[in-house]
Scaffold this motif. Structure first.
Motif: not given
Length: 377
Positions: A159-180
């Motif tokens: 966030i810069s000057d109260d505006e979102v300038v970059q957004r990323r979503t990171v899916r949570l991993k299940l046990p035993g699965k590889a992370a994205d």
């Protein structure tokens, strides 16, 4: 990148709310074990690298917080197995918050300044009329009601000057699965950040940074000059295969740095970190590791001078009173390079008892403290 003038950290690991209202170009952090010194370096790194999801995973891995048996044990008391994702360790008490509002927030203390924000969220996969997969955002209440269908994630926003300038979503991993894994943060930002862990760099990191110094003769000379603080007979330095740094004395005599003691190797990495940076940030965990007290003043003098020349901001931690004294002496020699010391500890006040707080010492306060031999470690 402009230097950080202040720092605010909320809901990151040990820090419920920590504010450093004024930073210097050179910043030394002291405090007892488990007072948050390394956490503070991590927070600055997250900020400087725009909350890069790959960095978040690496920070977890470096602390061994992604061991699968720990993930399975934590899963036993959670409403959804993905909430045992090791990324929970970034939040206070090693667990995700109970809402989607509480967030990790790292940035300058002034209103409207650039900010990196990390919070938990969830969605429910749906399809539109054409069969395209969509994600319907859920509230925490909806996510718990639809627990078998909900997909949890963390969202990283810049966030810069109260505006979102970059957004990323990171899916949570299940046990035993590889992370994205994700594409990296912009190369320009990555090139401006150097982190030297207490244990030192691996071979790949040394090779990468040595290549940036090798094509700039004046920077290579600065690294050599740093090593000459310990051994004035060194004429040159080279990097052999497998990232083995070698001191060159003459055509007939060369010596691997590792064979010259831990101090020489540590000084090489400190010098390489600062010499390979321009207008960036260098993070040094346990500055004094391997360095005899007698060379610490010269080591700090090198760091102060080169930081000024390269417009670099430095954050370092230490357990050593010798290191604090050396820092103060060299800070006094450089009135045009602002030095600050911060002591982290747990508050004894009723209003925030047990929370990590910081006491700040500017050049004058630090001088008085050292002269009076007041213990701050």
């Amino acid at each position: 990148m402009p230097m950080l003038r202040s720092l605010s950290i909320k809901n990151y690991r040990l820090f419920k709310s920590l504010t450093l209202p004024r930073l210097g170009q050179l910043n030394l952090i002291v405090g007892k074990n488990n007072s948050g010194k390394s956490c503070l370096l991590e927070a600055v790194r997250i900020y400087e690298e725009d909350g890069d999801p790959n960095l978040l995973r690496r920070l977890i891995h470096q602390r061994h917080e992604d061991i699968e048996v720990l993930t399975r044990l934590s899963n036993e008391t959670l409403p959804h197995p993905s909430l045992s994702d090791p990324l929970r360790n970034l939040f206070p008490e090693h667990k995700f918050p109970n809402d989607f509002i509480t967030s990790i927030r790292i940035g300058e203390a002034s209103k409207g300044s650039r900010l990196v924000e990390i919070h938990l969220g969830a969605n429910r996969p749906t399809q539109d009329e054409n069969g395209n997969l969509l994600g319907h955002r859920l509230s925490m209440h909806e996510a718990l009601d639809l627990i078998d269908e909900a997909r949890f994630f963390i969202e990283v926003r810049v966030i810069s000057d109260d505006e979102v300038v970059q957004r990323r979503t990171v899916r949570l991993k299940l046990p035993g699965k590889a992370a994205d894994m994700f594409s990296r943060t912009s190369r320009a930002r990555l090139l401006s950040t150097r982190y030297v862990p207490a244990s030192g760099w691996n071979q790949n990191q040394i090779i990468q940074l040595w290549s940036t110094v090798l094509i700039r003769p004046s920077r290579k000379r600065q690294v050599i000059d740093a090593l000459r603080l310990i051994d004035s007979d060194i004429q040159d330095i080279a990097l052999l295969p497998e990232a083995v740094p070698v001191a060159i004395y003459s055509d007939d005599f060369q010596q691997p740095l590792r064979g010259m003691g831990d101090g020489m190797g540590r000084l090489f990495q400190l010098a390489l970190a600062v010499a390979s940076t321009d207008s960036g940030v260098v993070l040094l965990d346990e500055f004094e590791n391997g360095l005899h007290w007698s060379v610490q003043s010269d080591a700090w003098r090198f760091v102060f001078s080169l930081a000024k020349a390269t417009n670099t901001q430095v954050f370092a931690t230490t357990h050593s009173w010798d290191c604090v004294q050396a820092f103060q002496r060299i800070d006094a020699e450089h009135p045009d390079t602002d030095g600050m010391l911060f002591h982290l500890g747990r508050s004894v006040r009723t209003s925030n008892r047990g929370q990590i707080v910081a006491n700040a010492y500017d050049s004058e306060a630090l001088k008085s403290m050292v002269q009076a031999d007041i213990e701050v470690r």
